[in-house]
Design a protein around this motif. Structure first.
Motif, short mmCIF file in Angstrom:
data_model
loop_
_atom_site.label_atom_id
_atom_site.label_comp_id
_atom_site.label_asym_id
_atom_site.label_seq_id
_atom_site.Cartn_x
_atom_site.Cartn_y
_atom_site.Cartn_z
N VAL A 21 0.86 -1.18 0.00
CA VAL A 21 0.00 0.00 0.00
C VAL A 21 0.89 1.23 0.00
N ALA A 22 0.56 2.21 -0.83
CA ALA A 22 1.29 3.48 -0.85
C ALA A 22 0.29 4.60 -1.11
N PHE A 27 -2.42 4.39 -11.07
CA PHE A 27 -1.61 4.23 -12.28
C PHE A 27 -0.12 4.25 -11.95
N SER A 28 0.27 5.01 -10.94
CA SER A 28 1.67 5.01 -10.51
C SER A 28 2.04 3.66 -9.91
N GLN A 29 1.11 3.09 -9.14
CA GLN A 29 1.35 1.78 -8.53
C GLN A 29 1.56 0.72 -9.59
N GLN A 30 0.74 0.74 -10.63
CA GLN A 30 0.86 -0.25 -11.70
C GLN A 30 2.22 -0.16 -12.38
N ALA A 31 2.68 1.05 -12.67
CA ALA A 31 3.98 1.24 -13.30
C ALA A 31 5.11 0.78 -12.37
N PHE A 32 4.98 1.09 -11.09
CA PHE A 32 5.99 0.70 -10.12
C PHE A 32 6.06 -0.83 -10.00
N ALA A 33 4.90 -1.49 -9.94
CA ALA A 33 4.87 -2.95 -9.86
C ALA A 33 5.52 -3.57 -11.09
N ALA A 34 5.22 -3.03 -12.25
CA ALA A 34 5.80 -3.55 -13.48
C ALA A 34 7.33 -3.37 -13.47
N SER A 35 7.79 -2.23 -12.99
CA SER A 35 9.24 -1.97 -12.97
C SER A 35 9.97 -2.91 -12.01
N LEU A 36 9.29 -3.31 -10.93
CA LEU A 36 9.88 -4.23 -9.96
C LEU A 36 9.69 -5.69 -10.34
N GLY A 37 8.72 -5.95 -11.21
CA GLY A 37 8.42 -7.32 -11.58
C GLY A 37 7.73 -8.10 -10.48
N VAL A 38 6.96 -7.43 -9.63
CA VAL A 38 6.26 -8.12 -8.56
C VAL A 38 4.91 -8.62 -9.03
N ASP A 39 4.46 -9.70 -8.40
CA ASP A 39 3.19 -10.31 -8.81
C ASP A 39 2.12 -10.20 -7.73
N PHE A 40 2.29 -9.26 -6.81
CA PHE A 40 1.28 -9.06 -5.78
C PHE A 40 0.71 -7.65 -5.95
N LEU A 43 -1.60 -1.43 -3.75
CA LEU A 43 -2.85 -0.71 -3.57
C LEU A 43 -2.59 0.76 -3.28
N SER A 44 -3.52 1.59 -3.72
CA SER A 44 -3.40 3.03 -3.52
C SER A 44 -4.18 3.46 -2.28
N ASP A 45 -3.49 4.19 -1.41
CA ASP A 45 -4.10 4.81 -0.23
C ASP A 45 -4.15 6.31 -0.49
N TRP A 46 -4.74 6.68 -1.60
CA TRP A 46 -4.74 8.05 -2.08
C TRP A 46 -5.28 9.03 -1.04
N ASP A 47 -6.28 8.61 -0.28
CA ASP A 47 -6.85 9.51 0.73
C ASP A 47 -6.15 9.41 2.08
N ARG A 48 -5.13 8.56 2.16
CA ARG A 48 -4.25 8.42 3.32
C ARG A 48 -4.93 7.91 4.59
N THR A 49 -6.02 7.20 4.45
CA THR A 49 -6.71 6.68 5.63
C THR A 49 -6.06 5.41 6.16
N VAL A 50 -5.56 4.56 5.29
CA VAL A 50 -4.94 3.30 5.74
C VAL A 50 -3.68 3.60 6.54
N CYS A 51 -2.81 4.46 6.01
CA CYS A 51 -1.58 4.76 6.76
C CYS A 51 -1.90 5.46 8.07
N ALA A 52 -2.94 6.28 8.11
CA ALA A 52 -3.34 6.91 9.37
C ALA A 52 -3.88 5.87 10.34
N ASP A 53 -4.72 4.96 9.85
CA ASP A 53 -5.29 3.91 10.71
C ASP A 53 -4.23 3.00 11.30
N TYR A 54 -3.15 2.75 10.57
CA TYR A 54 -2.07 1.88 11.04
C TYR A 54 -0.99 2.66 11.79
N GLY A 55 -1.17 3.97 11.94
CA GLY A 55 -0.24 4.78 12.71
C GLY A 55 1.10 5.01 12.05
N VAL A 56 1.13 5.03 10.72
CA VAL A 56 2.40 5.20 10.00
C VAL A 56 2.35 6.39 9.04
#
Length: 106
Positions: A21-22, A27-40, A43-56
């Protein structure tokens, strides 16, 4: 391929799912995943609620508001966080052996 990409198969064999999650756009996530070659999913936390909920969520980091700290969580099937790793230094990578050990304890 990233360190996590190499370890994803091992992590999945332990019955876990790998997600990233970032606070960047999808669309940025998709390009980043492709550049790293990851298969997982990255996810986008565009509104920043996930990082706030996890305290990071930084209030401000290097002049940018609402960015997430580099972190790893192992969450069990009941939603309880069983392992947490967070760093203030975005250049530091997590110890994936510790993540695998936490998964094996579940």
């Amino acid at each position: 391929m990233s360190q996590l990409g190499h370890r994803a198969t091992e992590i999945r064999a332990l019955g876990a799912e790998v997600l990233a999650v970032a606070v960047t756009a999808t669309f940025s996530q998709q390009a980043f995943a492709a550049s790293l070659g990851v298969d997982f999913p990255l996810l986008s936390d565009w509104d920043r609620t996930v990082c706030a909920d996890y305290g990071v969520r930084y209030d401000v980091w290097k002049g940018h508001a609402g960015l997430a700290q580099r972190s790893v969580f192992v969450v069990d099937r009941g939603g309880t966080v069983r392992y947490r790793w967070v760093t203030e230094d975005a250049l530091v990578l997590p110890d994936l052996d510790a993540v695998v050990a936490a998964l094996r304890e579940l």
